[in-house]
Motif scaffolding. Structure first.
Motif, PDB file in Angstrom:
ATOM      1  N   THR A 239       0.827  -1.207   0.000  1.00 12.66           N
ATOM      2  CA  THR A 239       0.000   0.000   0.000  1.00 12.66           C
ATOM      3  C   THR A 239       0.862   1.258   0.000  1.00 12.66           C
ATOM      4  OG1 THR A 239      -0.121   0.048   2.426  1.00 12.66           O
ATOM      5  CG2 THR A 239      -1.843  -1.183   1.245  1.00 12.66           C
ATOM      6  N   ALA A 240       2.168   1.061   0.156  1.00 11.53           N
ATOM      7  CA  ALA A 240       3.098   2.193   0.158  1.00 11.53           C
ATOM      8  C   ALA A 240       4.449   1.709  -0.357  1.00 11.53           C
ATOM      9  CB  ALA A 240       3.251   2.778   1.564  1.00 11.53           C
ATOM     10  N   VAL A 241       5.187   2.641  -0.963  1.00 12.44           N
ATOM     11  CA  VAL A 241       6.531   2.332  -1.468  1.00 12.44           C
ATOM     12  C   VAL A 241       7.483   3.451  -1.062  1.00 12.44           C
ATOM     13  CG1 VAL A 241       7.984   2.046  -3.513  1.00 12.44           C
ATOM     14  CG2 VAL A 241       5.721   0.962  -3.433  1.00 12.44           C
ATOM     15  N   PHE A 242       8.605   3.063  -0.454  1.00 11.81           N
ATOM     16  CA  PHE A 242       9.720   3.975  -0.217  1.00 11.81           C
ATOM     17  C   PHE A 242      10.652   3.783  -1.407  1.00 11.81           C
ATOM     18  CE2 PHE A 242      13.913   4.411   2.310  1.00 11.81           C
ATOM     19  CZ  PHE A 242      14.116   5.695   1.833  1.00 11.81           C
ATOM     20  N   ALA A 243      10.738   4.795  -2.260  1.00 14.99           N
ATOM     21  CA  ALA A 243      11.400   4.625  -3.554  1.00 14.99           C
ATOM     22  C   ALA A 243      12.917   4.776  -3.508  1.00 14.99           C
ATOM     23  CB  ALA A 243      10.817   5.603  -4.571  1.00 14.99           C
ATOM     24  N   GLY A 244      13.483   5.180  -2.410  1.00 20.88           N
ATOM     25  CA  GLY A 244      14.939   5.214  -2.310  1.00 20.88           C
ATOM     26  C   GLY A 244      15.586   6.477  -2.844  1.00 20.88           C
ATOM     27  N   ASN A 245      15.004   7.065  -3.892  1.00 19.77           N
ATOM     28  CA  ASN A 245      15.396   8.411  -4.323  1.00 19.77           C
ATOM     29  C   ASN A 245      14.270   8.991  -5.164  1.00 19.77           C
ATOM     30  OD1 ASN A 245      15.805   7.161  -6.856  1.00 19.77           O
ATOM     31  ND2 ASN A 245      17.563   8.443  -7.335  1.00 19.77           N
ATOM     32  N   GLU A 254       4.646   6.526 -12.540  1.00 14.98           N
ATOM     33  CA  GLU A 254       4.208   6.087 -13.858  1.00 14.98           C
ATOM     34  C   GLU A 254       3.674   4.655 -13.817  1.00 14.98           C
ATOM     35  OE1 GLU A 254       3.337   5.978 -17.914  1.00 14.98           O
ATOM     36  OE2 GLU A 254       3.525   7.590 -16.432  1.00 14.98           O
ATOM     37  N   ALA A 255       4.333   3.789 -13.053  1.00 18.11           N
ATOM     38  CA  ALA A 255       3.849   2.412 -12.923  1.00 18.11           C
ATOM     39  C   ALA A 255       2.451   2.392 -12.315  1.00 18.11           C
ATOM     40  CB  ALA A 255       4.818   1.596 -12.070  1.00 18.11           C
ATOM     41  N   ALA A 256       2.231   3.193 -11.293  1.00 16.70           N
ATOM     42  CA  ALA A 256       0.909   3.260 -10.656  1.00 16.70           C
ATOM     43  C   ALA A 256      -0.137   3.760 -11.642  1.00 16.70           C
ATOM     44  CB  ALA A 256       0.966   4.151  -9.422  1.00 16.70           C
ATOM     45  N   ARG A 257       0.212   4.794 -12.409  1.00 16.69           N
ATOM     46  CA  ARG A 257      -0.745   5.337 -13.380  1.00 16.69           C
ATOM     47  C   ARG A 257      -1.153   4.277 -14.399  1.00 16.69           C
ATOM     48  NH1 ARG A 257      -1.209   6.964 -18.302  1.00 16.69           N
ATOM     49  NH2 ARG A 257       0.919   6.329 -18.801  1.00 16.69           N
ATOM     50  N   GLU A 258      -0.183   3.545 -14.910  1.00 20.93           N
ATOM     51  CA  GLU A 258      -0.492   2.522 -15.910  1.00 20.93           C
ATOM     52  C   GLU A 258      -1.363   1.406 -15.349  1.00 20.93           C
ATOM     53  OE1 GLU A 258       3.459   2.890 -18.801  1.00 20.93           O
ATOM     54  OE2 GLU A 258       3.037   1.025 -17.716  1.00 20.93           O
ATOM     55  N   LEU A 259      -1.223   1.142 -14.064  1.00 20.19           N
ATOM     56  CA  LEU A 259      -2.007   0.070 -13.438  1.00 20.19           C
ATOM     57  C   LEU A 259      -3.323   0.580 -12.869  1.00 20.19           C
ATOM     58  CD1 LEU A 259       0.934  -1.800 -11.685  1.00 20.19           C
ATOM     59  CD2 LEU A 259      -0.401  -2.595 -13.646  1.00 20.19           C
ATOM     60  N   GLY A 260      -3.644   1.838 -13.130  1.00 19.69           N
ATOM     61  CA  GLY A 260      -4.925   2.389 -12.695  1.00 19.69           C
ATOM     62  C   GLY A 260      -4.987   2.736 -11.227  1.00 19.69           C
ATOM     63  N   LEU A 261      -3.846   2.947 -10.589  1.00 25.39           N
ATOM     64  CA  LEU A 261      -3.808   3.288  -9.167  1.00 25.39           C
ATOM     65  C   LEU A 261      -3.588   4.788  -8.996  1.00 25.39           C
ATOM     66  CD1 LEU A 261      -1.514   0.385  -7.903  1.00 25.39           C
ATOM     67  CD2 LEU A 261      -4.017   0.499  -7.816  1.00 25.39           C
ATOM     68  N   THR A 262      -4.235   5.362  -8.018  1.00 21.90           N
ATOM     69  CA  THR A 262      -4.132   6.790  -7.743  1.00 21.90           C
ATOM     70  C   THR A 262      -3.264   7.021  -6.509  1.00 21.90           C
ATOM     71  OG1 THR A 262      -6.344   7.160  -8.650  1.00 21.90           O
ATOM     72  CG2 THR A 262      -5.446   8.884  -7.255  1.00 21.90           C
ATOM     73  N   ILE A 263      -2.384   8.001  -6.601  1.00 26.12           N
ATOM     74  CA  ILE A 263      -1.536   8.410  -5.478  1.00 26.12           C
ATOM     75  C   ILE A 263      -2.131   9.672  -4.867  1.00 26.12           C
ATOM     76  CG2 ILE A 263       0.784   9.212  -4.836  1.00 26.12           C
ATOM     77  CD1 ILE A 263       1.838   7.627  -7.265  1.00 26.12           C
ATOM     78  N   PRO A 264      -2.403   9.725  -3.557  1.00 23.69           N
ATOM     79  CA  PRO A 264      -2.080   8.728  -2.529  1.00 23.69           C
ATOM     80  C   PRO A 264      -3.253   7.828  -2.153  1.00 23.69           C
ATOM     81  CG  PRO A 264      -2.677  10.753  -1.444  1.00 23.69           C
ATOM     82  CD  PRO A 264      -2.842  11.002  -2.932  1.00 23.69           C
ATOM     83  N   ASP A 265      -4.391   7.906  -2.878  1.00 24.22           N
ATOM     84  CA  ASP A 265      -5.570   7.143  -2.461  1.00 24.22           C
ATOM     85  C   ASP A 265      -5.313   5.637  -2.458  1.00 24.22           C
ATOM     86  OD1 ASP A 265      -6.918   9.518  -2.209  1.00 24.22           O
ATOM     87  OD2 ASP A 265      -7.845   9.416  -4.193  1.00 24.22           O
ATOM     88  N   ASP A 266      -4.697   5.144  -3.527  1.00 25.54           N
ATOM     89  CA  ASP A 266      -4.429   3.712  -3.630  1.00 25.54           C
ATOM     90  C   ASP A 266      -3.007   3.345  -3.218  1.00 25.54           C
ATOM     91  OD1 ASP A 266      -7.002   3.164  -4.841  1.00 25.54           O
ATOM     92  OD2 ASP A 266      -6.197   4.095  -6.669  1.00 25.54           O
ATOM     93  N   LEU A 267      -2.102   4.293  -3.292  1.00 22.85           N
ATOM     94  CA  LEU A 267      -0.694   4.014  -3.028  1.00 22.85           C
ATOM     95  C   LEU A 267      -0.010   5.257  -2.504  1.00 22.85           C
ATOM     96  CD1 LEU A 267       1.756   1.987  -3.453  1.00 22.85           C
ATOM     97  CD2 LEU A 267       2.142   3.219  -5.614  1.00 22.85           C
ATOM     98  N   SER A 268       0.712   5.120  -1.395  1.00 21.04           N
ATOM     99  CA  SER A 268       1.552   6.205  -0.884  1.00 21.04           C
ATOM    100  C   SER A 268       2.982   5.993  -1.374  1.00 21.04           C
ATOM    101  CB  SER A 268       1.530   6.242   0.649  1.00 21.04           C
ATOM    102  OG  SER A 268       0.299   6.760   1.125  1.00 21.04           O
ATOM    103  N   VAL A 269       3.657   7.095  -1.696  1.00 21.83           N
ATOM    104  CA  VAL A 269       5.029   7.029  -2.212  1.00 21.83           C
ATOM    105  C   VAL A 269       5.897   8.055  -1.486  1.00 21.83           C
ATOM    106  CG1 VAL A 269       6.522   7.223  -4.249  1.00 21.83           C
ATOM    107  CG2 VAL A 269       4.183   6.327  -4.497  1.00 21.83           C
TER     108      VAL A 269
END
Length: 339
Positions: A239-245, A254-269
């Motif tokens: 449900t969240a990703v620490f991207a490292g930089n 971009e990966a979230a957008r292609e998979l139909g996920l909304t930030i931060p509703d569906d995924l926190s980054v």
């Protein structure tokens, strides 16, 4: 050879070459056979030769990058330029071409230029190169070292472990329990420290470190995209990703957008660096601020201090990180079926 400091003529006799040949080696001239150069350099190092005063160094400052192609590098350049401008120096940029240390051609150029100081970014000098610069009294500092610098090597970095801890702790406090991470190359000290901070935050909160949620990247956007697609396609995605930089965070966007996920509703980054672009992406990125400009300024000033023969309070400096909360993180909502 005498017990006190050797002369060029004595070095030349021991090496079986002429005094002008030793002078060519000292000045980084290319018209010396490699075997001869190595023999002379070994004698210079063995006898602790230091160049006699031959006038002031050039009004140049060398800045060497592991690779030179991102907004991250621009922040470092800005910091060194700030100091160079104050000192009325010109900056020479070089790239180590993905090597751990710059090649001999770069060393020869530095010996010929005789810069006031050198800052190496995400790279280091090997023992022979350190000896070469030392014998010519050319000071150098490693900025954000890729590995643990050798004893006596001046270095400036940041508290990567604490940054990784704070990024992950922020997500845990929001209620996230499945938190992925896309780190940098495992050979880099900063990458390992950020990953260790991530693990420490999870363990402190009593959460397992799931190896399925850990990916290694290379600090480029494409790696964030590829690892992000992989993580977000898991049957039980994070449900969240620490991207490292920050650049890898853009790839996750971009990966979230292609998979139909909304930030931060569906995924926190969460990213790391706080590059200027972090404020302008949609939504603005929560990230760990690494004071890149201040780090570069500190490294440049440290090199100049060493060149003046001063004794700094410390030649190992780690600046603090801080968490900048924007709009890419929020409490998780009920996790939908896998995408």
């Amino acid at each position: 050879m005498r017990g006190d400091a050797p002369t060029l003529a004595e070095i030349a006799r021991a090496a079986g070459v002429s005094t002008p040949t030793v002078s060519k080696v000292l000045n980084g001239r290319s018209d010396v056979a490699p075997a001869t150069r190595a023999r002379v350099e070994e004698l210079l190092h063995q006898h602790g030769y230091r160049r006699r005063a031959a006038g002031p160094p050039s009004r140049l400052f060398d800045l060497v990058f592991h690779e030179l192609e991102s907004a991250w590098a621009m922040e470092v350049i800005r910091g060194v330029e700030n100091v160079a401008r104050q000192e009325k120096l010109n900056v020479v940029l070089s790239e180590a071409a993905d090597r751990h240390s710059p090649g001999q051609s770069w060393v020869d150029g530095v010996l010929a230029r005789r810069p006031t100081g050198v800052v190496l970014v995400l790279s280091d000098l090997d023992a022979a190169q350190r000896a070469q610069l030392g014998s010519r009294e050319i000071p150098f500092v490693v900025l954000d070292p890729a590995g643990d610098p050798a004893d006596g090597v001046p270095a400036v970095g940041t508290n990567n472990w604490h940054g990784g801890l704070n990024a992950t702790r922020h997500l845990i406090e929001l209620g996230h329990r499945r938190i992925g991470i896309i780190g940098g190359p495992s050979r880099m000290l900063c990458s390992r420290a950020r990953l260790d901070g991530y693990r420490a935050a999870l363990e402190t909160a009593g959460l397992p470190v799931d190896p399925k949620l850990v990916r290694e990247g290379d600090f480029h956007t494409e790696a964030g995209y590829s690892a992000g697609r992989d993580l977000l396609s898991l049957p039980q995605r994070p449900t969240a990703v620490f991207a490292g930089n920050d650049l890898q965070a853009l790839g996750v966007y971009e990966a979230a957008r292609e998979l139909g996920l909304t930030i931060p509703d569906d995924l926190s980054v969460v990213g790391f660096d706080d590059l200027p672009l972090a404020r302008w992406v949609g939504p603005p990125l929560t990230t760990v601020r690494q004071p890149l400009v201040a780090m570069a300024e500190t490294a440049a000033r440290l090199a100049l201090q060493l060149g003046r023969g001063e004794r700094p309070a410390s030649t190992r400096v780690d600046l603090a990180t801080s968490l900048v909360i924007r709009h890419s993180t929020a409490p998780p909502r009920l996790l939908a079926p896998s995408v």
